[in-house]
Design a protein around this motif. Sequence first.
Motif, PDB file in Angstrom:
ATOM      1  N   MET B 147     -33.692  27.025  -8.166  1.00 30.64           N
ATOM      2  CA  MET B 147     -33.889  26.973  -9.611  1.00 30.64           C
ATOM      3  C   MET B 147     -35.037  26.001  -9.907  1.00 30.64           C
ATOM      4  SD  MET B 147     -31.167  28.475 -11.391  1.00 30.64           S
ATOM      5  CE  MET B 147     -30.044  27.689 -12.473  1.00 30.64           C
ATOM      6  N   GLU B 148     -35.800  26.304 -10.909  1.00 37.86           N
ATOM      7  CA  GLU B 148     -36.935  25.498 -11.396  1.00 37.86           C
ATOM      8  C   GLU B 148     -38.228  25.759 -10.644  1.00 37.86           C
ATOM      9  OE1 GLU B 148     -36.061  21.225 -11.801  1.00 37.86           O
ATOM     10  OE2 GLU B 148     -33.940  21.769 -11.868  1.00 37.86           O
ATOM     11  N   ASN B 150     -41.556  27.123  -9.219  1.00 39.21           N
ATOM     12  CA  ASN B 150     -42.543  28.018  -9.796  1.00 39.21           C
ATOM     13  C   ASN B 150     -43.011  29.003  -8.742  1.00 39.21           C
ATOM     14  OD1 ASN B 150     -45.267  28.914 -10.643  1.00 39.21           O
ATOM     15  ND2 ASN B 150     -44.863  27.533 -12.362  1.00 39.21           N
ATOM     16  N   GLY B 157     -41.125  28.740 -14.065  1.00 40.49           N
ATOM     17  CA  GLY B 157     -40.017  28.142 -13.313  1.00 40.49           C
ATOM     18  C   GLY B 157     -38.887  29.148 -13.162  1.00 40.49           C
ATOM     19  N   ASN B 158     -38.195  29.086 -12.011  1.00 39.34           N
ATOM     20  CA  ASN B 158     -37.124  30.047 -11.738  1.00 39.34           C
ATOM     21  C   ASN B 158     -35.855  29.657 -12.467  1.00 39.34           C
ATOM     22  OD1 ASN B 158     -35.509  32.024 -10.533  1.00 39.34           O
ATOM     23  ND2 ASN B 158     -35.011  30.683  -8.801  1.00 39.34           N
ATOM     24  N   PHE B 159     -35.222  30.623 -13.135  1.00 38.69           N
ATOM     25  CA  PHE B 159     -33.947  30.328 -13.808  1.00 38.69           C
ATOM     26  C   PHE B 159     -32.797  31.139 -13.215  1.00 38.69           C
ATOM     27  CE2 PHE B 159     -36.523  33.323 -16.225  1.00 38.69           C
ATOM     28  CZ  PHE B 159     -35.693  34.433 -16.273  1.00 38.69           C
ATOM     29  N   ASN B 218     -46.359  24.846  -6.495  1.00 35.47           N
ATOM     30  CA  ASN B 218     -45.495  23.763  -6.944  1.00 35.47           C
ATOM     31  C   ASN B 218     -46.089  22.380  -6.646  1.00 35.47           C
ATOM     32  OD1 ASN B 218     -42.916  25.043  -8.039  1.00 35.47           O
ATOM     33  ND2 ASN B 218     -43.210  26.139  -6.111  1.00 35.47           N
ATOM     34  N   THR B 248     -31.179  22.881  -3.679  1.00 35.37           N
ATOM     35  CA  THR B 248     -31.777  22.666  -4.990  1.00 35.37           C
ATOM     36  C   THR B 248     -33.261  22.358  -4.795  1.00 35.37           C
ATOM     37  OG1 THR B 248     -31.160  20.348  -4.861  1.00 35.37           O
ATOM     38  CG2 THR B 248     -29.649  21.814  -6.043  1.00 35.37           C
ATOM     39  N   TYR B 249     -33.992  22.482  -5.872  1.00 33.65           N
ATOM     40  CA  TYR B 249     -35.446  22.293  -5.807  1.00 33.65           C
ATOM     41  C   TYR B 249     -35.794  20.895  -5.330  1.00 33.65           C
ATOM     42  CZ  TYR B 249     -40.320  22.178  -7.266  1.00 33.65           C
ATOM     43  OH  TYR B 249     -41.680  22.048  -7.285  1.00 33.65           O
TER      44      TYR B 249
END
Lengths: 388, 293
Positions: B147-148, B150, B157-159, B218, B248-249
């Motif tokens: 998530m988040e 790019n 950003g990824n959701f 990113n 997570t990012y």
Amino acid sequence: MRTVKADPKGVLTGSHYLDGDYALAEGALAAGCRFFGGYPITPSTETAERFSERIPHVGGVFIQMEDELASIISLIGAVWGGKKAMTVTSGPGFSLMMENIGLAAMMEIPLVIANVQRGGPSTGLPTLVGQQDMMQARWGSHGDYAIIALCPDSPQECFDLTIKAFNLSETYRCPVFVMADECVGHMHEKVVIPPADQLDIVERKWYSGPKDKYMPYKNDADGIPFLVKAGDGYRFHTTGLTHDERGYPVINAEAQDICVRHLCDKINNNADKIIELEEEDIDGADVVVISYGITSRVAFRAVQLARKEGIKVGRLRLITAWPFCEKRIAELAPKIKAFVVPEINYGQMVREVERSSAGQTKVVSVPHCGGWVHNPLDILAAIKESVK
Amino acid sequence: MTQEKQDTAVNPLEGFLRMERIPHIWCPGCGIGTVVTSFAEALKKEQLDLDKVAVVSGIGCTGRVAGYVKLDSFHTTHGRAIPFATGLKLANPEMKVVVFSGDGDISGIGGNHFIHAARRNMDITVICVNNFNYAMTGGQVAPTTPMEANTSTSPYGNFEYSFSLPTLAEAAGATYIARWTALHFRRVTKSIREALNHKGFSFVEVITPCVTLYARRNRLGDGLNLLRYYYDKSEIVHNADTRTLDITYQGKLVVGKFVQKEKPTFLDAMNTHLGNVLGDDYQLYGRLNDDRD
């Protein structure tokens, strides 16, 4: 091309009362097929059921894969593993298989796919007949390539043509389709399975030269490359990309020309050897009825009725649908008044008849959208109309 | 030139690679080559007969691995490496069949095949190089993109929630599961060795930088920096509960060997079951080369 006698283990010699779907499975086993990757779909499922029941007694593998994408590509893996392999499906599954039918064509994989056709498009008529996948069989995957397709008109031919399909696939190193239909698939008739020593089976064209010299796409004198089995030390590479003789990717127009030309030519240049037709009373006929699969049996009734009315009608049955018998059609076209082409689709193979006739005679389509066979009287009416 | 010097000039992986196809297409700083080296090292250490090892790849950057290894090697279609490998393994059970492909190939377009091969405990090894995006096509969002992050199709950003591949593998039935980053070179090698020796579905995920696309978009620095970053952010927790492995990012990466258990493979189960049910009528399957003569 080397032929051997069938392995008796897979041959259920005798006279049986079988439906076409079962006969497809028996044909595969007799031909030496020992790998079946399937996915259930009406009206073809009985073939997978029969194979799954029989294979433990013969020695081989049945696996029900997670979808048709998986079942077709599991066959390609199994062929590289040294097996003869088959799957069976119907329209919606056939659509899903198109991706890896292209891979099989590109990798030059001998395998057999039976399509027990039902009415489409989409989910269409799961339990009712169609012949609507004939063009898809020829052109369904993207890009240019050639395939072979056979059309059984009875359970007996489901058996016979499946063996023939395996033999052709090994001879030309390509996927071969058995384009059955729901009527033939679900029809029970007498099927005679001969003793194994009366069945000629084409052996895989195994390579036997020095291991480090093997090239999976180097043509032999007959234009067909040799195959090996993974695990035997050849350490070869193969890809779905455009490739050279070594199987290595080459991304340019020259390599593409050689690669694609070969895929098409190996079938098209051997069309005369591949094509099998059944003809009756063609000489002196005014009308020739062209049909295939279940429709040829319905058309036969119409032909009989037309003859009673004094019309000179010949019959031509496409046992081989692809490659198409364009030479024969071109030869007949100037001699007759019309071709009449009934088929359970909205006019597919009739386009090939038109193309091959090149305007030299009338071509009459007798379309049917599927769900049932033609009424012979509709075909009769077309015959009568065509000679007016 | 002395003999010694000549020897040092030879690529140590020469017997393992198709040298005529080198240089490869991977970008400088990409981790795929490192994973290939680990794989080669694992084969060497295990002294496996390379004639009996096959590599099957799908499509994508990692999909090109099959083209460079001097083994029976198959470059198949997008997502379909696993069912291809299934057919190959079942047709020729004496082979070690290794699927080498990327995260998009294995968990996106090939996700269904992945879970079903795991469910069957098919006796193959899957090495998944996870670079968090579809790299070959230009860095698009993938099922593994945190998530988040790019990407070229998540430009704001990824959701979307992402897959944790070990979690998925265990839930589906895989019997060997490990995750490392590409800089854990020796540990990756060790896991691949264990996976090759494991009877059943073995899965090794290797987190790898995509320097040209994911990292650049990113602004995560060059390949070595990112390799180092992943390495430093990782925490080794062997036998970790695979439900705790979400990525997570730029967050913490839990790595290690998570699962190693015994369970009959597809072929063992088939032979046992059909043998029990059919008795002497059953033709035991899987003898070597039983179809050639």
